[in-house]
Motif scaffolding. Sequence first.
Motif, PDB file in Angstrom:
ATOM      1  N   MET A   1       0.806  -1.317   0.169  1.00 56.25           N
ATOM      2  CA  MET A   1      -0.086   0.014  -0.117  1.00 56.25           C
ATOM      3  C   MET A   1       1.070   1.122   0.003  1.00 56.25           C
ATOM      4  N   ALA A   2       0.380   2.242  -0.568  1.00 56.36           N
ATOM      5  CA  ALA A   2       0.975   3.643  -0.644  1.00 56.36           C
ATOM      6  C   ALA A   2       0.168   4.750  -0.725  1.00 56.36           C
ATOM      7  N   LEU A   3       0.710   5.687  -0.109  1.00 59.74           N
ATOM      8  CA  LEU A   3      -0.077   7.197   0.017  1.00 59.74           C
ATOM      9  C   LEU A   3       0.939   8.173  -0.364  1.00 59.74           C
ATOM     10  N   PRO A   4       1.039   8.203  -1.790  1.00 55.87           N
ATOM     11  CA  PRO A   4       1.992   8.959  -2.245  1.00 55.87           C
ATOM     12  C   PRO A   4       1.529  10.700  -2.166  1.00 55.87           C
ATOM     13  N   ALA A   5       2.579  11.615  -2.057  1.00 54.63           N
ATOM     14  CA  ALA A   5       2.356  13.133  -1.977  1.00 54.63           C
ATOM     15  C   ALA A   5       1.496  13.479  -3.223  1.00 54.63           C
ATOM     16  N   PRO A   6       0.227  14.183  -2.904  1.00 55.32           N
ATOM     17  CA  PRO A   6      -0.364  14.319  -4.283  1.00 55.32           C
ATOM     18  C   PRO A   6       0.337  15.179  -5.375  1.00 55.32           C
ATOM     19  N   ALA A   7      -0.058  14.980  -6.486  1.00 58.07           N
ATOM     20  CA  ALA A   7       0.329  15.603  -7.644  1.00 58.07           C
ATOM     21  C   ALA A   7      -0.405  15.685  -8.835  1.00 58.07           C
TER      22      ALA A   7
ATOM     23  N   LYS B   1       4.276   7.748 -11.184  1.00 60.54           N
ATOM     24  CA  LYS B   1       5.532   7.577 -10.907  1.00 60.54           C
ATOM     25  C   LYS B   1       5.588   6.756  -9.562  1.00 60.54           C
ATOM     26  N   PRO B   2       5.210   7.304  -8.372  1.00 63.36           N
ATOM     27  CA  PRO B   2       5.252   6.408  -7.133  1.00 63.36           C
ATOM     28  C   PRO B   2       4.621   4.952  -7.221  1.00 63.36           C
TER      29      PRO B   2
ATOM     30  N   ALA C   1       4.133   3.193  -9.853  1.00 58.17           N
ATOM     31  CA  ALA C   1       4.999   2.264 -10.654  1.00 58.17           C
ATOM     32  C   ALA C   1       6.121   1.630  -9.840  1.00 58.17           C
ATOM     33  N   ALA C   2       6.651   2.459  -9.026  1.00 58.76           N
ATOM     34  CA  ALA C   2       7.757   2.141  -8.203  1.00 58.76           C
ATOM     35  C   ALA C   2       7.086   1.201  -7.193  1.00 58.76           C
ATOM     36  N   LEU C   3       5.891   1.415  -6.737  1.00 58.61           N
ATOM     37  CA  LEU C   3       5.265   0.155  -5.661  1.00 58.61           C
ATOM     38  C   LEU C   3       4.964  -1.001  -6.355  1.00 58.61           C
ATOM     39  N   ARG C   4       4.552  -0.851  -7.632  1.00 60.36           N
ATOM     40  CA  ARG C   4       4.301  -2.240  -8.343  1.00 60.36           C
ATOM     41  C   ARG C   4       5.551  -2.692  -8.710  1.00 60.36           C
ATOM     42  N   ALA C   5       6.771  -2.096  -9.133  1.00 60.91           N
ATOM     43  CA  ALA C   5       8.184  -2.883  -9.107  1.00 60.91           C
ATOM     44  C   ALA C   5       8.441  -3.663  -7.986  1.00 60.91           C
ATOM     45  N   LEU C   6       8.337  -2.917  -6.843  1.00 59.44           N
ATOM     46  CA  LEU C   6       8.364  -3.498  -5.382  1.00 59.44           C
ATOM     47  C   LEU C   6       7.788  -4.768  -5.141  1.00 59.44           C
ATOM     48  N   LEU C   7       6.563  -4.864  -5.552  1.00 62.84           N
ATOM     49  CA  LEU C   7       5.484  -6.096  -5.349  1.00 62.84           C
ATOM     50  C   LEU C   7       5.995  -7.201  -6.310  1.00 62.84           C
ATOM     51  N   LEU C   8       6.551  -6.864  -7.387  1.00 55.59           N
ATOM     52  CA  LEU C   8       7.136  -7.787  -8.325  1.00 55.59           C
ATOM     53  C   LEU C   8       8.264  -8.506  -7.931  1.00 55.59           C
TER      54      LEU C   8
END
Length: 233
Positions: A164-170, A178-179, A181-188
């Motif tokens: 789970m992630a709660l990135p800063a609003p953009a 971007k964040p 995609a980074a979380l997905r890579a960590l799950l992989l």
Amino acid sequence: MNETTASVNEALPRVLQRIRDAERRYERPLNSVQLLAVSKQQPVSAIRAAYALGQRRFGENYVQEALDKLTRLADLDCEWHFIGPLQSNKSRQVAQHFAWLHTLDRLKLAQRLSDQRGDQPPLNVCLQVNISAESTKAGVAPEALPELAHAVHGLPNLRLRGLMALPAPAAQMQAQRKPFAALRALLLDLQQAGLPCDTLSMGMTADLEAAIAEGATIVRVGTAVFGARAPKG
Ligand SMILES: *Cc1c(COP(=O)(O)O)cnc(C)c1O
């Protein structure tokens, strides 16, 4: 029909349509993204209105508020998800009354929850990751994630489901993605290390399309379903 019910009756189908549209646009299988309706600081009448439309998964952030609602909604067959920061001294209530915890970020807390779960089915957990530019300090650092994930996987009364992630609003879609995609890579990485994870809990009212584009399986949506929240108090 009161005002709350009328607005949920309009808003909830619109959110479900947003999710289905994003699944199609980003070539995700139909119904591969679940809606977690975030009901924090919303009245039980709003939850009942969503339930009447078929919604079953609800997310709450504050232990005491959530327990009050669970009691008042005991006649419904809701699946309750805890998505707020969790202090150790309130772990027992979450272990005993919730189906999911999205914000697990430390081993001590995981061990307590496992001990306190009793003989219920395992508590489903996501590890909250402090992905780049995270707006709060909550979450495990990406470097520390594999060790925590393997340890949690080994606990008898927890079931590690994913991240789970709660990135800063953009504001822009590309920056939002971007964040995620980074979380997905960590799950992989975890999956390739043999952990049977299947869940990416990411995306809220403002960025659910970006999250779905990057593989979200649960979007946590409050405002778009229930409207503005009452002040906490
Ligand atoms: C409040 C909250 C949400 C929902 O946010 P909205 O912008 O209202 O959709 C999602 N996730 C977490 C962790 C929250 O605290």
